[in-house]
Design an enzyme around this catalytic site. Structure first.
Site, short mmCIF file in Angstrom:
data_model
loop_
_atom_site.label_atom_id
_atom_site.label_comp_id
_atom_site.label_asym_id
_atom_site.label_seq_id
_atom_site.Cartn_x
_atom_site.Cartn_y
_atom_site.Cartn_z
N TRP A 165 -54.12 40.02 -7.45
CA TRP A 165 -52.93 39.63 -6.69
C TRP A 165 -51.69 39.48 -7.56
O TRP A 165 -50.59 39.34 -7.03
CB TRP A 165 -53.19 38.29 -5.97
CG TRP A 165 -53.85 37.27 -6.87
CD1 TRP A 165 -55.18 36.98 -6.92
CD2 TRP A 165 -53.23 36.46 -7.88
NE1 TRP A 165 -55.44 36.05 -7.90
CE2 TRP A 165 -54.25 35.70 -8.51
CE3 TRP A 165 -51.91 36.30 -8.32
CZ2 TRP A 165 -53.99 34.81 -9.54
CZ3 TRP A 165 -51.66 35.41 -9.35
CH2 TRP A 165 -52.69 34.68 -9.95
N LYS A 189 -59.73 48.14 -2.53
CA LYS A 189 -60.00 46.81 -1.95
C LYS A 189 -58.91 45.89 -2.49
O LYS A 189 -58.83 45.64 -3.68
CB LYS A 189 -61.39 46.32 -2.36
CG LYS A 189 -62.06 45.36 -1.40
CD LYS A 189 -61.39 44.02 -1.24
CE LYS A 189 -61.75 43.06 -2.36
NZ LYS A 189 -60.95 41.81 -2.28
N GLU A 263 -60.16 46.17 -16.54
CA GLU A 263 -59.03 45.52 -17.21
C GLU A 263 -59.17 44.04 -16.90
O GLU A 263 -58.97 43.62 -15.77
CB GLU A 263 -57.72 46.12 -16.69
CG GLU A 263 -56.57 45.97 -17.67
CD GLU A 263 -55.78 44.71 -17.42
OE1 GLU A 263 -56.14 43.66 -18.03
OE2 GLU A 263 -54.84 44.74 -16.63
N CYS A 298 -52.07 39.02 -17.44
CA CYS A 298 -53.19 39.18 -18.39
C CYS A 298 -52.67 39.19 -19.82
O CYS A 298 -53.37 38.81 -20.74
CB CYS A 298 -53.91 40.49 -18.17
SG CYS A 298 -54.34 40.79 -16.48
N GLN A 344 -56.32 27.38 -5.08
CA GLN A 344 -57.38 27.47 -6.09
C GLN A 344 -56.77 27.63 -7.49
O GLN A 344 -57.15 26.95 -8.44
CB GLN A 344 -58.25 28.68 -5.74
CG GLN A 344 -59.51 28.78 -6.54
CD GLN A 344 -60.19 30.13 -6.32
OE1 GLN A 344 -59.92 30.85 -5.35
NE2 GLN A 344 -61.05 30.49 -7.23
N GLU A 400 -58.48 31.50 -20.82
CA GLU A 400 -57.33 32.05 -20.09
C GLU A 400 -56.98 31.09 -18.95
O GLU A 400 -57.83 30.77 -18.12
CB GLU A 400 -57.66 33.43 -19.53
CG GLU A 400 -56.46 34.08 -18.88
CD GLU A 400 -56.74 35.49 -18.37
OE1 GLU A 400 -57.80 35.71 -17.78
OE2 GLU A 400 -55.86 36.35 -18.57
N PHE A 402 -53.99 31.42 -16.93
CA PHE A 402 -53.30 32.20 -15.89
C PHE A 402 -52.28 31.35 -15.15
O PHE A 402 -52.20 31.32 -13.91
CB PHE A 402 -54.30 32.83 -14.92
CG PHE A 402 -54.01 34.28 -14.65
CD1 PHE A 402 -54.15 35.22 -15.64
CD2 PHE A 402 -53.55 34.70 -13.40
CE1 PHE A 402 -53.85 36.56 -15.41
CE2 PHE A 402 -53.26 36.04 -13.16
CZ PHE A 402 -53.41 36.97 -14.17
P1 ADP Z 1 -59.01 36.23 -9.57
O1 ADP Z 1 -59.73 35.03 -10.06
O2 ADP Z 1 -57.81 36.59 -10.34
O3 ADP Z 1 -58.82 36.30 -8.09
P2 ADP Z 1 -61.22 38.02 -9.34
O4 ADP Z 1 -61.86 38.79 -10.44
O5 ADP Z 1 -62.03 37.02 -8.62
O6 ADP Z 1 -59.94 37.42 -9.99
O7 ADP Z 1 -60.62 39.01 -8.25
C1 ADP Z 1 -60.05 40.25 -8.51
C2 ADP Z 1 -60.48 41.21 -7.42
O8 ADP Z 1 -61.90 41.33 -7.44
C3 ADP Z 1 -60.14 40.73 -6.00
O9 ADP Z 1 -59.77 41.86 -5.21
C4 ADP Z 1 -61.44 40.15 -5.52
O10 ADP Z 1 -61.58 40.14 -4.12
C5 ADP Z 1 -62.44 41.11 -6.14
N1 ADP Z 1 -63.81 40.57 -6.27
C6 ADP Z 1 -64.17 39.28 -6.47
N2 ADP Z 1 -65.52 39.18 -6.51
C7 ADP Z 1 -66.03 40.44 -6.35
C8 ADP Z 1 -67.35 41.00 -6.30
N3 ADP Z 1 -68.43 40.25 -6.43
N4 ADP Z 1 -67.47 42.33 -6.13
C9 ADP Z 1 -66.38 43.12 -6.00
N5 ADP Z 1 -65.11 42.65 -6.02
C10 ADP Z 1 -64.92 41.33 -6.19
#
Ligand code: ADP
Length: 498
Positions: A165, A189, A263, A298, A344, A400, A402
């Site tokens: 995001w 996604k 990344e 990042c 969060q 990190e 963030f």
């Molecule tokens: P953040 O903590 O910055 O939200 P995430 O790594 O949780 O970072 O999220 C980054 C992306 O990965 C989002 O689009 C999230 O919906 C997706 N995501 C989170 N968990 C999973 C998973 N188990 N499998 C695939 N995509 C995921």
């Protein structure tokens, strides 16, 4: 194809129009389950719309559309695909102001300093990759005089792109532009917090691209991203996000033996030598720390090592500068710093600030929260913090965050600086500030990071390979190499002439 969408500068109206929809096979469609979730404006917590809660069924439809469209798309010449991608860039430029406002609304990133900037440079990625179609070339190999031997680059097929995001539009562009020019079709996604601006981009691009070439789903990570990665017809996953999720995705990809680009996080060091231009270094710290993006980057310069003779003056100038940044409504033109993206993340960032204070570090809390009664009281605003007197073992140094939190440490001599800078599980970006060529060159050779700069702290640009080492990830983005190495297979062809 080729119809034009009108520009909508009211982001609330646009979020409402785009609510509860995926874009699959050229059409805006609701989730098969009909389920949705709220998307908020993090400055006021008002619900600005709903996102379709995609699940396995939506993944099946989107991947089927992408798979069906792929042979036709790959059947166009690479230059023809490139021209269409450049045309997408042109249209996205026309929509830049609209996209900037929409992304400011869903992420809380200030419009003037961040969101509009992201939207206005977005087209660069499409124009850059659109021009690289003819670079998808192979080699002839001098294997034997009686055998004509050559290699050719072929698309992988259906690519899944999972995006975060913080800079959703730009990070998506660096994934889909090379994937598409190389002849792949794509299912994205989007991140839960920021589904609308990227959906709008997909809608704009679908005016140009054949149906099914670029599809986008919104939904929760495990419920929507999980089945997407695991789908048997997805041949490549490109992901930006947290280390934890990156590892989950890597494991799922390993089950299918498909390639990934990851990344992940960073804890980027900035080394300021005693001979550096102090004012430039301070400006570099403000920019590099992405304070105007609430540090949600990042590559944020979260560990600033300043050689002792300069340390006090550096902290004084840095805190004075950050103090002048104005926090406020992200959509207000006067605002420099908006909000953290979600509850969060707000809780995570504020808990780190508490940890630092409890450990006895000195917290310089800067700028000022928006005035009480301004309608922003509930918003996820966090004052930028510059910590000093932080131990090398503190969680502030190791993890990190963030958020708008950086630490300034002292050191003596380049050896100590390099030891401290490299003492991290991450290896994404690093900078060194010095007037001495030998010091600069030594540091660029020895800093353990994928993206190293001297006397500047720029963001990633089209044409420059970007990515990390150690826990910061795998693979490179944003360059020609990214398209060739990460979105094509190389096939060897041998023609026996005897
Ligand atoms: P953040 O903590 O910055 O939200 P995430 O790594 O949780 O970072 O999220 C980054 C992306 O990965 C989002 O689009 C999230 O919906 C997706 N995501 C989170 N968990 C999973 C998973 N188990 N499998 C695939 N995509 C995921």
């Amino acid at each position: 194809m080729s119809e034009t969408l009108s520009i909508n500068l009211d982001p609330r109206l646009l979020a409402n129009e785009l609510s509860s929809l995926h874009l699959i096979n050229g059409a805006l469609v609701p989730a098969t389950s009909g389920e949705t979730f709220d998307v908020i404006y993090p400055a006021t917590l008002e619900v600005i719309g709903k996102a379709a809660a995609g699940d396995r069924d939506d993944v099946v439809s989107a991947v089927a559309a992408a798979k069906a469209a792929q042979p036709g798309w790959a059947g166009l010449s690479a230059r023809e695909r490139g021209k269409l991608i450049v045309e997408c860039g042109r249209r996205l430029t026309e929509h830049a102001e609209e996209l900037g406002r929409l992304v400011a609304l869903e992420t809380g990133k200030a419009l003037r300093t961040e969101s509009r900037v992201e939207a206005s440079v977005l087209a660069d990625a499409f124009v850059f990759y659109g021009g690289l179609g003819s670079e998808l070339k192979g080699e002839t190999v001098p294997f034997s005089p009686t055998m004509m031997t050559l290699t050719q680059r072929e698309p992988i097929g259906v690519v899944a792109a999972i995006i975060p995001w913080n800079v959703p539009m730009m990070l998506m562009a660096y994934k889909i532009a090379p994937a598409l020019v190389a002849g792949n079709t794509v299912v994205v996604k989007s991140a839960e917090e920021a589904p609308f601006a990227v959906l709008r981009i997909c809608q704009i691009m679908n005016q140009v691209l054949p149906a099914g070439v670029f599809n986008i789903l919104s939904g929760m990570g495990p419920e929507c991203g999980g089945p997407l990665v695991a789908h048997p017809d997805v041949g490549k996953v490109t992901f930006t996000g947290s280390v934890e999720t990156g590892k989950i995705i890597y494991r799922a990809a390993a089950e299918k033996l498909i390639p990934v680009t990851l990344e992940l996080g960073g804890k980027s060091p900035m080394i300021v030598m005693a001979d550096a231009d102090l004012d430039k270094a301070v400006d570099g710290a403000v920019g590099g720390m992405r304070f105007t993006r609430q540090g949600q980057s990042c590559t944020a310069a979260t560990r600033i090592y300043v050689e002792e003779p300069l340390r006090e003056a550096f902290v004084e100038k840095l805190t004075a500068k950050v103090n002048k940044l104005k926090m406020g409504d992200p959509l207000d033109e006067a605002t420099d710093i908006g909000t953290i993206v979600s509850q969060q993340q707000y809780e995570r960032v504020t808990s780190f600030i508490e940890i630092g204070k409890k450990e006895g570090a000195t917290a310089h809390e800067l700028s000022a929260l928006p005035q009480a009664g301004s309608g922003l009281d509930k918003g996820f605003f966090v004052r930028p913090v510059v910590f000093t007197n932080v131990s090398d073992e503190s969680r502030l140094t190791r993890e990190e965050i963030f958020g708008p939190v950086t630490c300034v440490y002292g050191f003596n001599g380049l050896e100590e600086a390099l030891r401290l800078a490299n003492d991290s599980v991450y290896g994404l970006a690093a900078t060194i500030w010095t007037r001495d060529l030998k010091t600069a060159m030594t540091a660029t050779q020895r800093l353990q990071a994928g993206f190293v700069q001297v006397n500047q702290n720029l963001v990633v640009m089209p044409g420059l390979s970007y990515g990390g080492i150690k826990q910061s990830g795998l693979g490179r983005e944003a360059s020609l190499e990214a398209m060739l190495e990460h979105f094509t297979h190389k096939k060897t062809v041998i023609i026996n002439m005897t």
